[in-house]
Design a protein around this motif. Structure first.
Motif, mmCIF file in Angstrom:
data_model
loop_
_atom_site.group_PDB
_atom_site.id
_atom_site.type_symbol
_atom_site.label_atom_id
_atom_site.label_comp_id
_atom_site.label_asym_id
_atom_site.label_seq_id
_atom_site.Cartn_x
_atom_site.Cartn_y
_atom_site.Cartn_z
ATOM 1 N N UNK A 81 0.851 -1.184 0.000
ATOM 2 C CA UNK A 81 0.000 0.000 0.000
ATOM 3 C C UNK A 81 0.890 1.238 0.000
ATOM 4 N N UNK A 82 0.682 2.111 -0.981
ATOM 5 C CA UNK A 82 1.435 3.361 -1.063
ATOM 6 C C UNK A 82 0.633 4.467 -0.394
ATOM 7 N N UNK B 199 3.361 9.634 6.165
ATOM 8 C CA UNK B 199 4.798 9.417 6.340
ATOM 9 C C UNK B 199 5.519 9.065 5.046
ATOM 10 N N UNK B 200 4.782 9.043 3.921
ATOM 11 C CA UNK B 200 5.349 8.651 2.618
ATOM 12 C C UNK B 200 6.023 7.287 2.707
ATOM 13 N N UNK B 201 5.217 6.314 3.090
ATOM 14 C CA UNK B 201 5.682 4.937 3.171
ATOM 15 C C UNK B 201 5.039 4.069 2.095
ATOM 16 N N UNK B 202 5.699 2.975 1.770
ATOM 17 C CA UNK B 202 5.046 1.813 1.174
ATOM 18 C C UNK B 202 5.008 0.774 2.270
ATOM 19 N N UNK C 12 3.349 8.787 -2.615
ATOM 20 C CA UNK C 12 4.011 7.657 -3.259
ATOM 21 C C UNK C 12 3.019 6.952 -4.167
ATOM 22 N N UNK C 13 3.515 6.434 -5.284
ATOM 23 C CA UNK C 13 2.627 5.867 -6.296
ATOM 24 C C UNK C 13 3.370 4.817 -7.120
ATOM 25 N N UNK D 206 7.226 5.726 -7.337
ATOM 26 C CA UNK D 206 7.530 7.140 -7.562
ATOM 27 C C UNK D 206 7.110 7.980 -6.377
ATOM 28 N N UNK D 207 7.831 9.071 -6.167
ATOM 29 C CA UNK D 207 7.379 10.173 -5.330
ATOM 30 C C UNK D 207 6.867 11.227 -6.301
#
Length: 417
Positions: free
Chosen positions: A335-336, A341-344, A367-368, A382-383
């Motif tokens: 899960x992006x 927190x910009x985590x995967x 994030x994607x 990607x950010x």
């Protein structure tokens, strides 16, 4: 039903003008405009982090690319918005979003990664990267151009990429990762704020819609593997989407959304708060809704739909793009996060979770496009609005155009631990 072949600017511009810029939605337009306005930014903002899922021991700190990784993993930047892709003449598009990987059938051991570009007013599209067996990028080129707000999408079993336009009146375009500018729009799949798509075991395509009252759709093609014609349906029930229930499927009467949006044409259609990523394995379909921070599960066999995870935002916030590992790695959901927190984050079958990667120093981004390479040794993502690298020295941020990464390491060991 119609299908469009798109290889020229003029063809798509006429389609785009029909829907009009005003249909893109205020949230997306303001967010895009805000990101574009930050292109001249020269200093990063401080990053405030919340509580996170269980972290891998030894993963504190970040590497030279600003990624916090598990022990034994390394990263590289494969592309930055507005800059040439290394080893090619292709200038990478800005604001990369959803993505997927594909086997290179002509080169044993090689593969492709495709990435959307979420840019409005005909500035979007899709880039395809071609990798040699040793991971060298040997080519990069657009496989879809002149489209708008290409958000997420989905890979098909026959090796194509479905890229989705996220605005009212947006379409689904099918692209061949091996052929430049190969996109075809499948209007039979409906014109609405498409987010993501997944081809399931029943040969249907399941679709999400990123609106506060978005629908959950399925498309049954007239011929398996040919999406140019078929039946578009929306999930329905006796009440607003809640914790659990059995859905029925009803035909969307006017897939071109004229004059009523697809999600509002069927009186008992269920509405979901901001449909985002979608993934499928066996007879399960999972999708996220960012408005209420949930992961949903739909059973193809029983037509039952329920909340797989009501995520605690202090542990997993802004649920967005999804990718599911195959049986070799235990059907773990990646899960992006959009923001937070910009985590995967990896979500196991028991809903326990752990951080796979975190991006440091990209405030205002998301994030994607998480996807593992076919051999499951590399993770791409990607950010979307991350600062591109530059040659101004350490710590100096580049333009806010987006960055695409590759993380390499023993993912089988990580996910099976």
């Amino acid at each position: 039903m119609t299908e469009d072949n798109v290889d020229t600017h003029d063809q798509h511009t006429s389609d785009q003008h029909t829907s009009g810029p005003s249909t893109f939605g205020r949230r997306r337009l303001f967010r895009w405009a805000g990101a574009a306005g930050m292109l001249a930014a020269t200093a990063p903002l401080p990053v405030v982090t919340a509580c996170s899922p269980q972290t891998i021991p030894g993963s504190q700190g970040s590497d030279a690319n600003g990624l916090r990784l598990p022990p034994g993993f390394t990263s590289r930047i494969i592309a930055a918005g507005g800059q040439p892709v290394a080893g090619t003449t292709h200038v990478y598009g800005i604001f990369p979003d959803g993505g997927a990987t594909f086997v290179d059938r002509e080169t044993p051991g090689g593969w492709y990664y495709v990435a959307n570009h979420e840019v409005p007013f005909g500035g979007g599209g899709v880039t395809s990267f071609r990798f040699a067996p040793d991971g060298t990028i040997v080519d990069a080129y657009p496989i879809c151009s002149w489209t708008s707000l290409n958000c997420a999408g989905g890979a098909t079993p026959w090796g194509t990429w479905l890229t989705c336009e996220e605005f009212d009146g947006g379409g689904v375009w099918e692209c061949d990762p091996t052929r430049p500018r190969s996109a075809r729009r499948h209007a039979a799949m409906g014109l609405f704020a498409h987010e993501a798509a997944a081809v399931a075991i029943d040969d249907r395509v399941y679709l999400t819609e990123d609106r506060p009252d978005g629908g959950f759709y399925r498309f049954t093609p007239d011929r398996t593997g040919d999406l140019s014609s078929g039946l578009l349906e929306i999930a329905c029930g006796p009440t607003h989407a809640s914790e659990v229930g059995t859905v029925t499927w009803r035909r969307v009467p006017h897939v071109l959304a004229d004059p009523v949006p697809c999600r509002r044409q069927v009186p008992d259609a269920l509405h979901f708060d901001g449909g985002e990523g979608i993934a499928t394995s066996n007879d399960s379909v999972w999708f996220t809704t960012k408005g209420d921070n949930r992961i949903w599960h739909y059973s193809i066999a029983t037509d039952a739909i329920d909340v797989r995870l009501d995520a605690d935002p202090t542990m997993l916030g802004g649920v967005d793009n999804l990718w599911v590992t195959d049986g070799r790695l235990g059907d773990i959901l990646l899960v992006a996060e959009d923001g937070d927190d910009l985590q995967i984050v990896a979500v196991r079958s028991d809903n326990s979770m752990f951080e796979v990667v975190r991006v440091i120093g990209h405030p205002g981004s998301e994030l994607a496009g998480p996807a593992l390479s076919p051999d499951r040794t590399r993770l791409y993502f990607s950010s979307q609005r991350g600062p591109a690298p530059n040659d101004l020295g350490p710590g100096a941020p580049g333009p806010i155009t987006g960055v695409t990464y590759e993380v390499t390491g023993p993912f089988a060991d990580l996910f099976n631990a």
